[in-house]
Structures are given as structure tokens and as C-alpha cells.
Write a protein that holds these residues in place. Structure first.
Motif, short mmCIF file in Angstrom:
data_model
loop_
_atom_site.label_atom_id
_atom_site.label_comp_id
_atom_site.label_asym_id
_atom_site.label_seq_id
_atom_site.Cartn_x
_atom_site.Cartn_y
_atom_site.Cartn_z
N HIS A 38 0.47 6.99 -1.40
CA HIS A 38 1.20 6.06 -2.26
C HIS A 38 1.91 6.82 -3.37
O HIS A 38 1.46 7.90 -3.79
CB HIS A 38 0.27 4.98 -2.84
CG HIS A 38 -0.81 5.48 -3.74
ND1 HIS A 38 -0.60 5.75 -5.07
CD2 HIS A 38 -2.12 5.78 -3.50
CE1 HIS A 38 -1.74 6.17 -5.61
NE2 HIS A 38 -2.68 6.21 -4.68
N ASP A 90 -3.73 11.79 -8.05
CA ASP A 90 -3.72 10.46 -7.39
C ASP A 90 -2.30 9.90 -7.42
O ASP A 90 -2.00 9.10 -8.27
CB ASP A 90 -4.72 9.55 -8.08
CG ASP A 90 -4.90 8.23 -7.36
OD1 ASP A 90 -4.42 8.10 -6.22
OD2 ASP A 90 -5.48 7.31 -7.94
N MET A 91 -1.44 10.27 -6.47
CA MET A 91 -1.65 11.24 -5.43
C MET A 91 -0.33 11.88 -5.02
O MET A 91 -0.03 12.01 -3.86
CB MET A 91 -2.36 10.61 -4.22
CG MET A 91 -1.60 9.39 -3.66
SD MET A 91 -2.33 8.76 -2.13
CE MET A 91 -1.87 10.05 -0.98
N GLU A 120 0.24 0.65 -4.38
CA GLU A 120 -1.15 0.76 -3.90
C GLU A 120 -2.15 0.44 -4.99
O GLU A 120 -3.18 -0.18 -4.75
CB GLU A 120 -1.39 2.18 -3.36
CG GLU A 120 -2.71 2.33 -2.60
CD GLU A 120 -3.89 2.72 -3.49
OE1 GLU A 120 -5.02 2.64 -3.00
OE2 GLU A 120 -3.70 3.06 -4.67
N GLU A 121 -1.85 0.88 -6.22
CA GLU A 121 -2.85 0.81 -7.29
C GLU A 121 -3.19 -0.62 -7.70
O GLU A 121 -4.19 -0.85 -8.38
CB GLU A 121 -2.38 1.61 -8.51
CG GLU A 121 -2.27 3.11 -8.27
CD GLU A 121 -3.63 3.81 -8.16
OE1 GLU A 121 -4.65 3.10 -8.16
OE2 GLU A 121 -3.63 5.04 -8.04
N GLU A 149 -5.24 10.73 -0.06
CA GLU A 149 -5.81 10.44 -1.39
C GLU A 149 -6.68 11.63 -1.83
O GLU A 149 -7.11 12.43 -1.01
CB GLU A 149 -6.68 9.17 -1.32
CG GLU A 149 -5.90 7.89 -1.12
CD GLU A 149 -5.43 7.27 -2.43
OE1 GLU A 149 -5.55 7.91 -3.50
OE2 GLU A 149 -4.91 6.14 -2.38
ZN LIG Z 1 -4.68 6.66 -5.05
#
Ligand SMILES: [Zn+2]
Length: 373
Positions: A72, A104-105, A137-138, A163
């Protein structure tokens, strides 16, 4: 001229993609241009203003689906604590690349992109690879869910999730089921509570039942037992009214043998008719047994690169692998990336630059094994 993965990591870290609001478009397009120029078929998938995910594929073979790499490009916010390092300068110090989203990431995304670029010219007429680079994504794998629901994901025979794992191959992670429980009542003046129905009392009874809830499944050998936590409770408007509504937020982390639909039914039955349950997020656990043939290949490749035979371990966080597994029919999946898991979401986040180079090598080896080149 091969692209240096550390340089690409720096370029990605310098793009502010803090989510919310995300604004992943420029990052997705930057990677799209690089991949397209190496012969990849590119698709952009937009789900909101500047929320853009990138799909890139090369090769293809009817007999065997491609190997998927995913990462992501959004990051979490900076947090309240001040940073010693500039948050988006991508400064380096003592072998580390600093910045929000380094571990991340974005370093993982850079590594998988460079591995894909380096491998591209060998992949025509092979099963090939497919890259799924997601926005959002988060905040609960939104971008990946949009790809899944829109039918944008084609097929994949195995998935590498880049990840942060310090390049240690993790064989899965727990699922997450987030629920909102609402209770309703009838408002009245606080001096005459007998004229109302108090939604907070109903919520309190529900919370007591949630605290006493026990999972019936056997614990998972690697993930242990599922857990349930009441994260927030809100109810009432002021001190002198009978509250007519209360809400409880429930965070359940599940293991592979917990069926989410059945669990919701069980909870609904135990909480009774006073409680309405709403599903906020539903990510199944992801797990591949270490005896799986492809996972054995991953362990073999990483054993040599890490100078240590990997043992089956699982990640503590959830990933886009959950929606991708649904789309691809649960292919073997490894979580494997150069970031430091303990740096994710932290102040002064960094990624070890040596690990970025090792991740590129690992991904290239996995591509060569998958595509027999
Ligand atoms: Zn992540």
C-alpha cells in the motif's frame, strides 16, 4: 539503467500520502509510468478524489496464474510527538532511511517495484507477475476492497505482501471483525427517568456480556485464541436527560477457524434483541501452512538470504492479504517485506537500507522460481 531501490524508496517517502486524506494518485502514477516503460500492462483504479490504486501485470500463461506482489502507498498520520528527523525529507543516517511510511511500507513497495522492473524482460511467455499497489490500506483495506468489489483483480497463484517483517517470512495474520453495537431507548427529563427508557443501561448490560464472552473454537497453534475488546462507548447527550441511544465499538481479532458470519450470529443471540449489530470491517484471518510447497520455496530462499532457517510465525497486524485472498480464492500467501515491524506507525519511523536491497533479491528469486526463468 537499473533503478536503485533506495532512491525509489526516497522518492516515495517524499510524497505525502498521509491517510486521511490519502491523495495516493501522484505516487500511484509515478510507479505506473516506471512499470509501463518496462512493458507492464497498467490499470489505475480510482475510488474517490485522488484515491488511486495501481494494477500492473506482465507475462501470462493460461496454465498457471501469475505471482502477485502487493503493497500500500498510503501512510498513517504523524502522531502528536515531535519528530527528530524531517518527516518527508527521506534523510538517511547510519544505514537507515527515515520518514513517515518508510517501513510501513514505501520501502517495501519500492523493493517489489524494482524486483518487477529487473525481471520484466524475462517474463514474456511465462506465468508472469501481477502487482497490486493499493490506496487506503491504513483505514481498513478500503482500496483493496474497492478492487475486489469492482472485480478489478484478475487471478494470482500466490501472494507476497511486502508489509514490514524485517524480511522474515510470516505465514499469516489474524483476522479483524469490527462491529458497532447500538442500543435505543426513549428520552425523558432526567428528573423523571421512569418516563423514559435508558439506552445506556442497555449498553452497560451488553458490555458486561461482551466482557464475559468466550470463544468456542480451539486456539490456533500459531495465533492462539481470538480476542474481543470493547474500544469505545458513547451514550447520552447531557446529564439531565434519559439517553435514547448508546453505541459500543467492538474490535474482534479472529484466528483461521473462526467463521465471522457464525460469530456475529452467536454474539447477536447472546446480546439479545436490545442490541443492534452493524459490521464496520470484516477481514478474515490469512494463513498458509508452512508445509505448503510454495511456502517451502519461500523458506528456502529466505533461509539462504537471512542465514537462518525461518520458523513458521505470524504477523501481529492485518493486511490487504485478507481482501486479496477473497478475490484470488485463498492462494498461499506470505507477508515479507524490508520494513521494521516495530517502526510501523512510530515517531521517527525508519527502514534499514540494507534490508531494501535484500528484499529486492528475495523478490527476484521468488519471481524466477515461479516463472521458471
Ligand atoms: Zn502497512
Amino acid at each position: 539503467m537499473p533503478i536503485n531501490p533506495v532512491d525509489l524508496s526516497k522518492e516515495l517517502v517524499r510524497m505525502n500520502t498521509i491517510n486521511p486524506p490519502g491523495r495516493e494518485e501522484s505516487c500511484a502514477r509515478h510507479l505506473g509510468v516506471l512499470l509501463e516503460s518496462a512493458g507492464f500492462r497498467i490499470r489505475y483504479h480510482t475510488y474517490g478524489d485522488t484515491r488511486v490504486s495501481l494494477l500492473a501485470s506482465i507475462g501470462g500463461d493460461a496454465a498457471k496464474p501469475p505471482l502477485c506482489f502487493t503493497g500500500h502507498i498510503d501512510t498513517v498520520p504523524l502522531g502528536a510527538a515531535p519528530w527528530m528527523m524531517f518527516t518527508f525529507a527521506a534523510d538517511t543516517d547510519n544505514g537507515r532511511l527515515y520518514g513517515r511510511g518508510s517501513s510501513d511500507m514505501k520501502c517495501g513497495v519500492a523493493a517489489l517495484t524494482v524486483a518487477a522492473l529487473n525481471s520484466a524482460k524475462h517474463l514474456q511467455g511465462t506465468p508472469g507477475i501481477t502487482l497490486v499497489i493499493t490506496a487506503g490500506e491504513e483505514t481498513g483495506c478500503e482500496g483493496a476492497f474497492h478492487l475486489y468489489r469492482d472485480g478489478a483483480l484478475d487471478r494470482a497463484g500466490a501472494v507476497v505482501v511486502a508489509e514490514p517483517t524485517s524480511n522474515y517470512p510470516f505465514v499469516g495474520h489474524r483476522g479483524a471483525l469490527w462491529l458497532k453495537a447500538t442500543t435505543r431507548g426513549v428520552t425523558a427529563h432526567g428528573s423523571m427517568p421512569e418516563k423514559g427508557v435508558n439506552a445506556v443501561y442497555k449498553a452497560a448490560r451488553a458490555v458486561a456480556k461482551l466482557e464475559a464472552f468466550r470463544f468456542e473454537n480451539a486456539p490456533h497453534p500459531l495465533m492462539g485464541q481470538a480476542t474481543l475488546n470493547v474500544g469505545t462507548i458513547h451514550g447520552g447527550l447531557n446529564i439531565n436527560s434519559v439517553p435514547d441511544r448508546a453505541e459500543i465499538a467492538i474490535d474482534i481479532r479472529t484466528v483461521p477457524n473462526v467463521n465471522h458470519a457464525k460469530l456475529i450470529e452467536t454474539l447477536a443471540a447472546q446480546l439479545g434483541a436490545d442490541v443492534e449489530l452493524e459490521n464496520l470491517m470484516d477481514l478474515e484471518a490469512v494463513y498458509t501452512d508452512a508445509s505448503d510447497a510454495w511456502m517451502q520455496t519461500v523458506f528456502e530462499v529466505m533461509g539462504k538470504l537471512l542465514n537462518e532457517q525461518p520458523q513458521p510465525r505470524v504477523a501481529t497486524y492485518f493486511t490487504d492479504a485478507a481482501p486479496l485472498s477473497m478475490a484470488y480464492g485463498n492462494p498461499p500467501t506470505v507477508i515479507l517485506g524490508p520494513g521494521e515491524p516495530q517502526m510501523a506507525h512510530q515517531t521517527d519511523e525508519y527502514c534499514d537500507m540494507q534490508r531494501i536491497e535484500v528484499a529486492v533479491e528475495a523478490y527476484e528469486q521468488l519471481i524466477r522460481r515461479w516463472c521458471s526463468v
